[in-house]
Write an enzyme that holds these catalytic residues in place. Structure first.
Site, PDB file in Angstrom:
ATOM      1  N   ASP A  68     -36.143 103.487 -68.345  1.00  0.00           N
ATOM      2  CA  ASP A  68     -37.148 103.275 -67.301  1.00  0.00           C
ATOM      3  C   ASP A  68     -38.124 104.444 -67.160  1.00  0.00           C
ATOM      4  O   ASP A  68     -39.009 104.411 -66.293  1.00  0.00           O
ATOM      5  CB  ASP A  68     -36.464 103.028 -65.948  1.00  0.00           C
ATOM      6  CG  ASP A  68     -36.025 101.572 -65.755  1.00  0.00           C
ATOM      7  OD1 ASP A  68     -36.551 100.692 -66.489  1.00  0.00           O
ATOM      8  OD2 ASP A  68     -35.175 101.317 -64.886  1.00  0.00           O
ATOM      9  N   ARG A  93     -31.271 106.161 -62.946  1.00  0.00           N
ATOM     10  CA  ARG A  93     -32.592 106.788 -63.076  1.00  0.00           C
ATOM     11  C   ARG A  93     -32.617 108.230 -62.561  1.00  0.00           C
ATOM     12  O   ARG A  93     -33.651 108.900 -62.691  1.00  0.00           O
ATOM     13  CB  ARG A  93     -33.659 105.950 -62.343  1.00  0.00           C
ATOM     14  CG  ARG A  93     -33.853 104.550 -62.932  1.00  0.00           C
ATOM     15  CD  ARG A  93     -35.179 103.936 -62.489  1.00  0.00           C
ATOM     16  NE  ARG A  93     -36.321 104.648 -63.053  1.00  0.00           N
ATOM     17  CZ  ARG A  93     -37.599 104.371 -62.778  1.00  0.00           C
ATOM     18  NH1 ARG A  93     -37.883 103.400 -61.937  1.00  0.00           N
ATOM     19  NH2 ARG A  93     -38.576 105.063 -63.330  1.00  0.00           N
ATOM     20  N   ARG A 138     -36.083 101.197 -51.855  1.00  0.00           N
ATOM     21  CA  ARG A 138     -35.846 102.416 -52.636  1.00  0.00           C
ATOM     22  C   ARG A 138     -36.062 103.684 -51.797  1.00  0.00           C
ATOM     23  O   ARG A 138     -35.137 104.443 -51.577  1.00  0.00           O
ATOM     24  CB  ARG A 138     -36.765 102.437 -53.861  1.00  0.00           C
ATOM     25  CG  ARG A 138     -36.595 101.240 -54.810  1.00  0.00           C
ATOM     26  CD  ARG A 138     -35.266 101.276 -55.528  1.00  0.00           C
ATOM     27  NE  ARG A 138     -35.091 100.169 -56.451  1.00  0.00           N
ATOM     28  CZ  ARG A 138     -35.483 100.156 -57.724  1.00  0.00           C
ATOM     29  NH1 ARG A 138     -36.111 101.187 -58.227  1.00  0.00           N
ATOM     30  NH2 ARG A 138     -35.230  99.104 -58.482  1.00  0.00           N
ATOM     31  N   HIS A 167     -40.942  97.989 -54.746  1.00  0.00           N
ATOM     32  CA  HIS A 167     -41.741  99.218 -54.624  1.00  0.00           C
ATOM     33  C   HIS A 167     -43.081  98.821 -54.001  1.00  0.00           C
ATOM     34  O   HIS A 167     -43.600  97.742 -54.302  1.00  0.00           O
ATOM     35  CB  HIS A 167     -42.058  99.824 -56.004  1.00  0.00           C
ATOM     36  CG  HIS A 167     -40.994 100.696 -56.588  1.00  0.00           C
ATOM     37  ND1 HIS A 167     -40.722 100.704 -57.949  1.00  0.00           N
ATOM     38  CD2 HIS A 167     -40.158 101.617 -56.029  1.00  0.00           C
ATOM     39  CE1 HIS A 167     -39.759 101.584 -58.190  1.00  0.00           C
ATOM     40  NE2 HIS A 167     -39.400 102.149 -57.051  1.00  0.00           N
ATOM     41  N   CYS A 265     -47.150 100.900 -62.635  1.00  0.00           N
ATOM     42  CA  CYS A 265     -45.850 101.562 -62.781  1.00  0.00           C
ATOM     43  C   CYS A 265     -45.857 102.564 -63.927  1.00  0.00           C
ATOM     44  O   CYS A 265     -45.132 103.553 -63.897  1.00  0.00           O
ATOM     45  CB  CYS A 265     -44.751 100.533 -63.062  1.00  0.00           C
ATOM     46  SG  CYS A 265     -44.456  99.393 -61.723  1.00  0.00           S
TER      47      CYS A 265
HETATM   48  N1  ARG Z   1     -36.852  99.214 -63.809  1.00  0.00           N
HETATM   49  C1  ARG Z   1     -37.569 100.074 -62.926  1.00  0.00           C
HETATM   50  C2  ARG Z   1     -36.850 100.173 -61.588  1.00  0.00           C
HETATM   51  O1  ARG Z   1     -36.346  99.167 -61.148  1.00  0.00           O
HETATM   52  C3  ARG Z   1     -38.972  99.603 -62.749  1.00  0.00           C
HETATM   53  C4  ARG Z   1     -39.844 100.548 -61.998  1.00  0.00           C
HETATM   54  C5  ARG Z   1     -41.239 100.038 -61.792  1.00  0.00           C
HETATM   55  N2  ARG Z   1     -42.083 101.034 -61.297  1.00  0.00           N
HETATM   56  C6  ARG Z   1     -42.916 100.921 -60.246  1.00  0.00           C
HETATM   57  N3  ARG Z   1     -43.717 101.912 -59.983  1.00  0.00           N
HETATM   58  N4  ARG Z   1     -42.910  99.862 -59.495  1.00  0.00           N
HETATM   59  O2  ARG Z   1     -36.756 101.216 -60.981  1.00  0.00           O
END
Ligand code: ARG
Length: 272
Positions: A68, A93, A138, A167, A265
């Site tokens: 990611d 992550r 998040r 997000h 992203c």
């Molecule tokens: N797979 C990543 C996650 O779920 C995707 C992140 C996408 N990034 C964003 N800026 N929306 O964290």
């Protein structure tokens, strides 16, 4: 309405190690095959688009085992040359935060290690004088306060309620920061009623994007003030952009959508 582009500085990370090996958002399915070479080609097109527009694109080295990391927007929040580090919610992550912070420290930036969970410009979007900040999936509201203290900016907390828009940058795009004619676009249903009201109050003319266009992550768009990179499937949004004086430029990032991300992203704006 005439819009003006301004030169931008972006940080990106080539998807050399891109694949879907874990699932931390509803877009990700580790049973579906990914085509890393295609992801790299789509990403290259995005990068070349920025370069052709005269923007600066810097690169951070992709690390094996961090698929990611291509989603550079999550790597930090940069405001007035101050770098607030990312602190990821999911263990998968977490190593990315220090890697991005080190990149900025090595480049001579003042960095602050976040005490609170936050996912960088995925949830924190600079809009003129204020920072619009998402929470719900998040980033913690406590991180909004930490960022406000660090930058001295007003941070506006917005609550996300639909897990597909986990997000802020999946549900809202900053299009024009000029105080004379500020403009954002957003998908209202992605927000709590109170946050919808807050957005309507601050940006009465804001572009309201349909569920259909939002479902292609159309709002994960990158604007330089006039030109807007947008998912090709978000045709209704492209029309709305044209009507508001912007130039939509479709760039296909379908392979990266398998990880739950689009053009924005993949793009961290370095605001010096
Ligand atoms: N797979 C990543 C996650 O779920 C995707 C992140 C996408 N990034 C964003 N800026 N929306 O964290």
């Amino acid at each position: 309405m005439s819009r003006t582009s301004t030169p931008r500085r972006y940080l990106m990370c080539r998807p050399t190690h891109f694949e879907v090996t874990y699932e931390i958002n509803p877009w990700m399915n580790s049973q579906v095959a990914t085509d890393t070479a295609l992801a790299v080609r789509q990403w290259e097109t995005l990068r070349e688009t920025y370069l052709a527009w005269g923007h600066t694109v810097e690169l951070i080295e992709p690390a094996p085992g961090l698929p990611d990391m291509v989603y550079a927007a999550n790597g930090a929040t940069v405001v007035d040359g101050l770098v607030y580090s990312a602190r990821f919610r999911h263990p998968e992550r977490q190593p990315e935060g220090p890697l991005y912070q080190k990149w900025f420290a090595d480049a001579g930036f003042v960095t602050q290690t976040a005490a609170e969970v936050n996912e960088g410009e995925g949830d924190m979007l600079v809009m003129g004088d204020v920072i619009l900040a998402g929470t719900g999936f998040r980033t913690e509201p406590a991180a909004h306060r930490e960022l406000a203290e660090f930058t001295g900016r007003e941070v506006v907390t917005l609550e996300l309620v639909n897990p597909r828009f986990y997000h802020l940058d999946t549900a809202l795009a900053v299009l024009d920061e000029d105080p004379a004619h500020p403009m954002i676009a957003y998908h209202p249903d992605a927000f709590s009623p109170a946050s919808q009201a807050e957005l309507a109050r601050r940006y009465p003319d804001g572009i309201r994007v349909s569920a259909e266009d939002a479902a292609h992550l159309g709002l994960n768009a990158v604007s330089d003030g006039r030109r807007v990179v947008v998912a090709p499937q978000a045709t209704g949004f492209a029309e709305q952009l044209r009507a508001a004086g912007f130039e939509p430029h479709p760039v296909d990032t379908s392979e990266l959508l398998k990880g739950g991300g689009g053009a924005k992203c993949c793009t961290l704006e370095v605001r010096a």
